[in-house]
Structures are given as structure tokens and as C-alpha cells.
Write an enzyme that holds these catalytic residues in place. Structure first.
Site, PDB file in Angstrom:
ATOM      1  N   GLU A 504       0.831  -1.211   0.000  1.00 22.03           N
ATOM      2  CA  GLU A 504       0.000   0.000   0.000  1.00 22.03           C
ATOM      3  C   GLU A 504       0.864   1.260   0.000  1.00 22.03           C
ATOM      4  O   GLU A 504       0.633   2.193   0.778  1.00 22.03           O
ATOM      5  CB  GLU A 504      -0.950   0.004   1.204  1.00 22.03           C
ATOM      6  CG  GLU A 504      -1.917  -1.167   1.206  1.00 22.03           C
ATOM      7  CD  GLU A 504      -2.961  -1.102   2.316  1.00 22.03           C
ATOM      8  OE1 GLU A 504      -2.908  -0.187   3.151  1.00 22.03           O
ATOM      9  OE2 GLU A 504      -3.845  -1.980   2.337  1.00 22.03           O
ATOM     10  N   GLU A 597      -4.336  -8.815   0.866  1.00 19.61           N
ATOM     11  CA  GLU A 597      -5.022  -8.594   2.149  1.00 19.61           C
ATOM     12  C   GLU A 597      -6.513  -8.690   1.917  1.00 19.61           C
ATOM     13  O   GLU A 597      -7.063  -8.039   1.027  1.00 19.61           O
ATOM     14  CB  GLU A 597      -4.683  -7.222   2.751  1.00 19.61           C
ATOM     15  CG  GLU A 597      -3.364  -7.214   3.470  1.00 19.61           C
ATOM     16  CD  GLU A 597      -3.027  -5.868   4.122  1.00 19.61           C
ATOM     17  OE1 GLU A 597      -3.915  -5.257   4.747  1.00 19.61           O
ATOM     18  OE2 GLU A 597      -1.866  -5.455   3.991  1.00 19.61           O
TER      19      GLU A 597
HETATM   20  C1  GAL Z   1      -4.054  -2.453   5.688  1.00 16.85           C
HETATM   21  C2  GAL Z   1      -2.544  -2.443   5.866  1.00 16.85           C
HETATM   22  C3  GAL Z   1      -2.125  -3.355   6.970  1.00 16.85           C
HETATM   23  C4  GAL Z   1      -2.942  -3.071   8.189  1.00 16.85           C
HETATM   24  C5  GAL Z   1      -4.397  -3.272   7.885  1.00 16.85           C
HETATM   25  C6  GAL Z   1      -5.235  -3.054   9.132  1.00 16.85           C
HETATM   26  O1  GAL Z   1      -4.464  -1.364   4.951  1.00 16.85           O
HETATM   27  O2  GAL Z   1      -1.892  -2.838   4.680  1.00 16.85           O
HETATM   28  O3  GAL Z   1      -0.763  -3.151   7.262  1.00 16.85           O
HETATM   29  O4  GAL Z   1      -2.707  -1.774   8.565  1.00 16.85           O
HETATM   30  O5  GAL Z   1      -4.765  -2.376   6.874  1.00 16.85           O
HETATM   31  O6  GAL Z   1      -6.573  -3.117   8.897  1.00 16.85           O
END
Ligand code: GAL
Length: 910
Positions: A504, A597
Site C-alpha cells: 500500500e 489482504e
Molecule cells: C491495511 C494495511 C495493513 C494493516 C491493515 C489493518 O491497509 O496494509 O498493514 O494496517 O490495513 O486493517
């Protein structure tokens, strides 16, 4: 014999079948653990006037640590160069062998920076400093920072300066050898002095690195090592830990030796009948004259305990290679192995491993032997159908994990990491994304041995910052060295299937400029490893933006399911994105798509909040999955971060888009720091498993979906609600079956069938009455699994269950003891919060305790702790060299005492 390719000079490799064992003489290489017996002290010497800062740092003002994770990264602050000299010029040369362009390498300045600082001097008396063994995390002992900011970094004192000193006895016989200090990881901005002379260092706290001690060493004498770490505040979005938190080694070689991470083995034309192994070996010449060396490599199969089995299965022999003084030469060769034992992920495949033993000889004398573990496997990325390992389609059922080990902090412990993986494996997980930084080498040893597929990730930020003092400060000078070092170190691990250059990153927002930087990083990856793809996790970049076009694999965070699509988010300035899988697939038909993710679903183990949402996926709000007075999130497992989705919603979207290779859930385990949505807490809510290692209900939701062949059913919530008699108390069931019937006190509450794209069965109208809930699950019409939940009597006793009753007495092996508050029938008292006191007798110690409650600021080292919803964890270690019997006793007011015994055995007994 066949002739082989030449590279980097006059190197000829000849290949034979199997070589005889004579080349495997006693290795002249030594790799000595330097973990034990360090002296440690926080802060710089009183009155120190020498600047020991790496570089100028921006001032941190008004930083909030609870900003949403998907807030766009900001441009770096432009800093004026300091008039005051800084230590950076002495550190930069350490990374030279990872800078491709010789013109860009750094020369060591004249002088000896910091040589007068008391703590680096050979004669400094450090006898009053604390004795510590490595791996060591100075911050995990706390105390927790209870008020104000700090939630983001785990409320623990990781920022600050720390010094480590150790004496090294170097025998006179080491004169003429090359002696290196190999650090697997030190958090962060490490500077190394030997005998008062500055040697070098490495800023990135997650990198593994080496400094050459040879020029500063006094053979035949006691040498004094001093390492200074300087961990900035506001440098991370999660708990980084502080200190030398991984292993440290002293490596001694002859001057003609295999270079650092100097072997690279890859496999091709892999089938059950044969496989071709390509090998490249880089040899360094630290002697005073050019040398002609020969290089031979033998390959052995390893058994399940990583021991060599039988004779070599193949061998490669070289003729002669000239390595010039102070330079390196790389030799290449290939060999075919008949009927290879392939490496692949369970349950259908086995993670078989091999070791390549490389011998370097000069004038008939062996100057080095070097072992490289590797696996033989064929990984194919099919953009229309996902990932194939050795011909089998393997859907990524993965999780993200940060590096901390809960109550043990960042300090690496192999057994603790193995336990994390074992529990994930039990759930059906087959893949790990090492978010968002280079892992400890042992973690990859474990994923190799256990057969997990790995996305190995380099950075969370590039040039644009997420927190004011994060890696962006050193990115311009260090990204090449850090990225090359990561790939060179890990490229022989069969478990690594994809490199991630970033998570990100703010450069998603900078169009062509960001894409150009991504191209540079991908090029570095390809140069170091032409066999695996590179990606970068994107939560913002869309199919029509420049960034995805330059990546080998499309790796999206949350975008597949769509982000903030509910009407309640209309008008927000945050990311709102309709589901993106089809768009990416259409725009990039030749690229594999995966979700790096998913979810970021939240819950607190054993906490059930009412009313229960009718939705299948919703953001956490007060009265809707959340309670901001107790800072807990409901374990009905329906709620997620604003930009996320529940597990159910993700499963459905992946099923609808079968070309997506799978997912990495945010996160497998809870981790220290980033406690969204309640920043007064110490640890996350996103784990499927809590910080102590106890399964949340979500574990069974994933298990039901990821292990469809395992007969299982799981009821939630618990059924002890004296205050809810007569009130609606929904019951949900996670099962690998396809239908189920629920009974309350013997009365059927109906048989329900999962509809298409449904992953839970819910009886939302159940009116609570004490007694017994029973579920009978069916699959294809036949009974498949059952589960029962009974109303609990009052807490009556304590039950202790070690995960292993026998451990090694080596000061490192651990037993994780689950302490359960039970009723008189021995069932868990699901709401018990008794304070439990622990006592240990025999040759063992309590390393830490926990209960998995994200809000708990009780110190991890305490020997007493409140149960959280009926459970506590005690982590026990045997005293080194003292095999025997450990007795752990737990007691609490009005509860029957519980005990457990753990045998510790001498390492060689096992
Ligand atoms: C994402 C990020 C992760 C963590 C997660 C928490 O956007 O890549 O590192 O922060 O959110 O919800």
C-alpha cells in the site's frame, strides 16, 4: 562429463554424475553462535558529546498514531543537510556488495567516528550492565504506556537508544582468516565498533546483514565488540520491538570462500521422473593474490528432520576459475536429478528438501564448504486459473502475520514461530504473507519444512511516509541494498513463491512516477531472481492506473470485495472502490490476480455483544459489533475495519471469481500495536487467533471452508447467560457440512441448509434459556459432525494443559501452557476473569504470561494474570543444561489449584 556455461570470468564447470565423498573434508568454515552473554545498557553514555545519530531527522510534531491504515502516505519532508557531521558515511559502505553499479558504491571516510565514545572503548568497564542473551527485545518487558498515544506501536518502550557489548576470544590461529559478524536482525540503525574502531552498520531493522571484522580484529586476544541501536519514535505502524532481536553469528572463513548468500539454486523441467537443478556459486577472494579455484557441489536428500540421507543424488564439479584479489567470480552449472522428491504444500504434497554441499578448493586444498538447503518444485502462475504447484492447483488459503510473537515480543524464538504455523496449519492455512518486511531466517526454514507458500515482502513504504520517521527516511540510500539483500538471502527457500516490493505504498497515488520507481524495484528483484514474480500490494491503484501495469502479479488489498461500498460511506474522503477483480482481470488478462489482504475483520475472543447484526459484513460501531466503553469487538465474527469485509463476504467474492489465486487474510494471529478500532489497547483485533494463541470463533469459520473434508461443527456463542433468560440470543454454527439441525434442551430449533455462497448457519431468533445446545451437521444428507454447548456451573477449578510435556533443556525450547478456569464438570467457565497466580518449581522459568485480551496492560512478565473469558497462557522454558522435571502450579481465590509437569531433556537425548 559435460561442459557448462561461463559467467564472470574464466570459470568452467564440469558436471559428473555423483561425486565421491572425498571433497567433504572437515569444513574450514565456522559459523559460531554469538547469542549468549552480552552486556546491555539503554541510552548513550552520560555526558557524551559526539553525535551518534545516523542522519538528520525531521521533528515529530502532533503525530497521531490512530490514523486509518488506508490513509494515503504523505510526501517526505525535505530536510536541510545538517552542519553537524553524522555517522551515515561510515555505515553506507557496509551495503556496497548489494549496489550493482560500482560507481555508486561508497568509500569509507578517513578517521574513526565515535572512537572516543566511552561505550565503544576496549577498556570500558561494562560489568555493571545487564547480562542478556540474544535474541533480545528490550521493550517487551514494558511497562506499557497506559495513557496518551502509543497504541499504534503497541504501548511499549521500543523507541530509544540501546548498547550491546560482547567480548570475542579470537585465537591466534585465526590470523589470515576472514571474520564476519552476521546479524539476522537488529532494530534499528545499528552501528558496530570492534576494539574501538568503527566497522559499519545497517539502518533497516528487519534486514539481515554482515560486517567484515577482519581489518579490526586482534587475533590471539580478547576483542571487544560494541553495537549501538537507535530506534526512532513514530517509525512504525505496528510494534517493531527494539534491540538485537534475532540471532547473531561469527563466521570465519579462509580468504577464498563462498560469498555472503553466495549460492543460488533453481529448478526447471520438473516432473516425477526428473528435474534440472541450476546452480550459481559466487566466490570471494580476500587473499593477497589472484587465485584459481575449483568448485564442486554435491546434492543430498534431506529427511523430515532435515538430516542428510544416504549418498549424494547428484554432483557438479568445476575445473578452474580465476578469482582476482578483492573481487568475486560466479560459476554456473546444472545437473539433472532422476526421480526427484518434490517440494509441495500439504495436505496433498510433501515439502521434501535437499541440501547442496559446495566445496571450494585451491591448489588441492579445500578452502570452503558451504551448505544450501533447497527444494525442487514447479510453480506455475495461470492468470485464468490460479497457482499450480507441481501440476496441482493450490488455492492460496493464506494469512498475513507481523513478526512479533505476542508476549515474547519481537525476540525470535523458533518454537514460538513454529507454534504459530502449526495452529494456522490446523485451520487449513497453506500460505503466509510476511507483512510487511523481511522475516527472520528461521521463519523461512519453518515454512520450507512445513510446506507453506510464502509472499516475502520487502517494504511498507518507499519514498512517501506513513509515519514521520519510518523507512522512507532511508529509502533513497538503502532500497537497492535492502531489496537485493532480501532476495539473495531468501531465494533458495522453496516456500517463497512471490516477492513483494511494497505494501500500500504512497506511490500508488503518484501515477507514472510511482510506476517508474516500481519498475526499478522489480528490475532489482528480477536481476537477483529471474525465476519468481514481483508484486506490490495495492489498496488504491486501479486497473487503469500505471502501477499495476509494471507488476508481474496483480496483488490487491481489499479491492476485490470492494471498499466502503455501503451508503453510510457516501461523501467520505476515504477510499471508496467498487469490487475490482473483474476490472483487473479484463485489463491484465495475462497476469495472475491474488488478494494480498482480505477481511481485516475484528473480534475479541469470547466476547459476544448484543444485538447481533443481521448483516453478514459491517463496520464496527457502538451497538453494531463494537463497544467503545469496554474496547472489545463481538466474536459473532460479522464485523470488520471500515475498508474491510467479513470472512463470509470474502469467501463469496473469491468463489465468484475463480481466476483469483486466493487470499491472505489480515491477519492470522493478533499482533502487538495497531489496535484498530480502539487505540487505547495494546494489540490488534484482526487475528483469527488471539495474541496468546487461543482460537477465536473465526478460526472455525476458516477451518470449515478451508478443510471441507474435516468433519467439524462449531457453535457460538457460549451458553452461559443468566442475565439473558427470555431474550433473543442468536446461535451461529460454522461447519464443513452443508446443513445442520440445532437443538436447545432436546427441542429442535430447525434444520438449515447453507445456500450458495453462504458459509455459516444462523438461528437468529433463539430465546435464551439455560441448558444444552446441540448441533448435528450433515454433509450430502449423511450425519457429519456434532458440537454441544452447555450452560456452565460456577468457576470451580483450574486446569493446566501444556502444548508439549517434554521440551529441551536448552534455554530456548518452550512449553505453552493453557490455563482454563473450569466449572465442577471440567468445562471452561467462558466468562471467568479470576486473577490467577503462577508458581514454578524445578529447572524451569516462566518467560511470559498472557490472556489474549487486547486491552490488557498487565506486564507480560508478571507471574499472575487475570483470566480473559476463562483462559490464560503461561510460557515456560527449561533452564539450559539442567534436565529435570518442572512443576507449574496455578492458584486463584476459591478455585481448586491446578498443576502441570513438564520434563526437560538434555538436547542430545532428543
Ligand atoms: C491495511 C494495511 C495493513 C494493516 C491493515 C489493518 O491497509 O496494509 O498493514 O494496517 O490495513 O486493517
Amino acid at each position: 562429463m559435460r561442459r557448462f556455461s561461463l559467467s564472470d570470468g574464466a570459470v568452467v564447470l564440469l558436471l559428473s554424475g555423483v561425486l565421491c565423498g572425498s571433497l567433504l573434508a572437515q569444513s574450514p568454515r565456522e559459523r559460531i553462535s554469538l547469542d549468549d552473554d552480552w552486556r546491555f545498557q539503554k541510552d548513550d553514555p552520560p555526558g557524551n558529546t559526539v553525535s551518534l545519530l545516523y542522519d538528520v531527522r525531521p521533528a515529530v510534531t502532533n503525530q497521531r498514531d490512530d490514523i486509518a491504515a488506508d490513509t494515503p502516505a504523505r510526501a517526505a519532508e525535505k530536510l536541510a543537510a545538517s552542519a553537524q557531521a553524522m555517522i551515515k558515511p561510515w555505515i553506507l559502505p557496509t551495503g556496497n556488495s548489494f549496489i550493482k553499479d560500482p560507481a555508486r558504491r561508497f568509500a569509507r571516510p578517513a578517521g574513526n567516528w565515535g572512537g572516543d565514545v566511552a561505550y565503544v572503548r576496549r577498556d570500558f568497564d561494562d560489568s555493571s550492565w545487564r547480562r542478556v542473551n540474544l535474541p533480545h527485545d528490550w521493550a517487551i518487558a514494558g511497562p506499557f504506556i497506559a495513557t496518551g498515544g502509543g497504541g499504534g506501536m503497541g504501548r511499549l518502550p521500543s523507541p530509544g537508544v540501546g548498547w550491546y557489548r560482547k567480548k570475542l576470544d579470537i585465537p591466534a590461529a585465526d590470523a589470515g582468516k576472514s571474520v564476519f559478524l552476521d546479524v539476522d536482525g537488529a532494530m534499528s540503525y545499528a552501528t558496530v565498533w570492534l576494539n574501538g574502531q568503527i566497522v559499519g552498520g545497517w539502518p533497516y531493522g528487519y534486514a539481515s546483514w554482515r560486517v567484515d571484522l577482519t581489518p579490526y580484529l586482534i587475533p590471539g586476544a580478547e576483542n571487544q565488540l560494541a553495537i549501538r541501536l537507535d530506534n526512532p519514535p513514530e517509525s512504525s505502524r505496528w510494534y517493531p520491538g527494539g534491540g538485537i532481536y534475532r540471532h547473531v553469528w561469527l563466521t570465519k572463513t579462509q580468504s577464498l570462500h563462498v560469498g555472503q548468500w553466495g549460492t543460488f539454486l533453481t529448478t526447471r523441467q520438473v516432473s516425477a521422473s526428473s528435474a534440472t537443478v541450476d546452480l550459481a556459486v559466487t566466490i570471494d577472494n580476500a587473499s593477497r593474490s589472484n587465485a584459481t579455484v575449483s568448485v564442486a557441489t554435491q546434492i543430498y536428500a534431506l529427511d523430515a528432520d532435515s538430516r542428510k540421507t544416504g549418498e549424494a543424488v547428484a554432483g557438479l564439479e568445476t575445473a578452474a576459475a580465476v578469482v582476482n584479489v578483492g573481487a568475486s567470480a560466479t560459476v554456473n552449472g546444472s545437473v539433472t536429478i532422476a526421480r526427484p522428491k518434490l517440494w509441495g504444500p500439504p495436505p496433498r504434497q510433501k515439502p521434501n528438501l535437499y541440501v547442496a554441499v559446495t566445496t571450494v578448493s585451491h591448489e588441492g586444498r579445500t578452502t570452503d564448504t558451504y551448505e544450501t538447503r533447497f527444494g525442487i518444485r514447479a510453480v506455475r502462475f495461470n492468470p485464468g486459473a490460479g497457482i499450480y504447484v507441481n501440476g496441482e492447483r493450490v488455492a492460496l488459503r493464506g494469512v498475513n502475520n507481523h513478526h512479533d510473537l505476542g508476549a515474547l515480543g519481537a525476540a525470535l524464538n523458533r518454537r514460538a514461530a513454529q507454534r504459530q504455523l502449526e495452529l494456522l496449519r490446523e485451520m487449513g492455512c497453506n500460505a503466509i504473507r510476511l507483512s510487511h518486511n523481511p522475516p527472520a531466517p528461521e521463519l523461512l526454514e519453518l515454512t520450507d519444512e512445513m510446506g507453506f507458500l510464502v509472499m516475502d515482502e520487502a517494504f511498507d513504504v518507499w519514498l512517501r511516509q506513513k509515519t514521520p520517521l519510518d523507512f522512507h527516511l532511508i529509502f533513497p540510500d538503502w532500497h537497492e541494498q535492502d531489496l537485493r539483500a532480501l532476495v539473495r538471502r531468501d531465494r533458495n527457500s522453496p516456500s517463497v513463491i512471490i516477492w513483494s516490493i511494497g505494501n500500500e505504498v504512497g506511490e500508488q497515488y503518484t501515477g507514472e512516477e510511482g510506476a517508474a520507481l516500481a519498475t526499478q524495484l522489480c528490475t532489482i528483484v528480477h536481476e537477483e531472481d529471474p525465476t519468481r514474480p514481483a508484486t506490490s500490494a495495492m489498496n488504491y491503484a486501479k486497473p487503469d492506473m500505471p502501477l499495476p501495469a509494471v507488476l508481474d502479479v496483480i496483488s490487491v488489498n481489499y479491492q476485490g470485495e470492494g471498499i466502503r461500498q455501503d451508503p453510510e460511506f457516501a461523501g467520505t474522503d476515504r477510499i471508496r472502490t467498487p469490487p475490482q477483480y473483474p476490472g483487473f482481470h479484463l485489463n491484465f488478462p495475462s497476469k495472475l490476480i491474488l488478494s494480498s489482504e482480505t477481511a481485516s475483520a475484528f473480534s475479541s475472543r469470547g466476547v459476544y455483544l448484543f444485538p447481533v447484526s443481521q448483516e453478514i459484513s459491517a463496520p464496527v460501531r457502538d451497538g453494531r459489533g463494537g463497544d467503545s466503553t469496554i474496547h472489545q469487538v463481538s466474536a459473532y465474527e460479522l464485523h470488520a475495519v471500515d475498508f474491510g469485509a467479513s470472512a463470509d463476504k470474502v469467501f463469496a467474492s473469491l468463489e465468484r471469481h475463480a481466476y483469483v489465486a486466493g487470499e491472505f487474510v489480515w491477519t492470522g494471529w493478533d499482533y502487538l500495536g495497531e489496535p484498530t478500532p480502539y487505540y487505547s489497547s495494546r494489540s490488534s483485533y484482526s487475528g483469527i487467533i488471539d495474541l496468546a494463541g487461543f482460537k477465536k470463533d473465526r478460526f472455525f469459520l476458516y477451518q470449515a471452508h478451508w478443510r471441507p473434508d474435516l468433519p467439524m461443527a462449531h457453535i457460538l456463542p457460549h451458553w452461559t447467560w443468566p442475565e439473558r433468560v427470555g431474550q433473543v440470543t442468536p446461535v451461529h454454527v460454522f461447519t464443513s457440512g452443508d446443513e445442520a439441525e440445532l437443538f436447545l434442551n432436546g427441542r429442535s430449533l430447525g434444520r438449515k441448509k447453507k445456500a450458495a455462497l453462504e458459509y455459516r448457519l444462523r438461528w437468529d431468533e433463539v430465546v435464551y434459556e439455560p441448558g444444552t445446545l446441540e448441533v448435528v451437521a450433515y454433509k450430502n444428507g449423511a450425519q457429519w459432525a456434532t458440537d454441544t454447548m452447555k450452560t456452565d456451573g460456577n468457576p470451580a477449578g483450574l486446569d493446566l494443559k501444556p502444548d508439549r510435556n517434554e521440551i529441551r533443556a536448552d534455554g530456548r525450547d518452550l512449553s505453552f501452557v493453557t490455563v482454563t478456569v473450569t466449572d465442577s464438570d471440567g468445562r471452561i467457565a467462558p466468562r471467568a476473569a479470576d486473577r490467577i497466580h503462577f508458581k514454578i518449581e524445578g529447572p524451569g522459568e516462566i518467560v511470559a504470561t498472557d490472556n489474549g485480551d487486547p486491552t490488557s496492560l498487565e506486564p507480560f512478565q508478571a507471574h499472575d494474570r487475570k483470566a480473559f473469558n476463562g483462559l490464560c497462557l503461561v510460557i515456560v522454558r527449561g533452564k539450559p543444561g539442567q534436565p529435570g522435571k518442572i512443576l507449574l502450579t496455578a492458584s486463584a481465590n476459591n478455585l481448586r489449584v491446578g498443576t502441570a509437569s513438564i520434563i526437560t531433556t538434555a538436547a542430545e537425548d532428543r
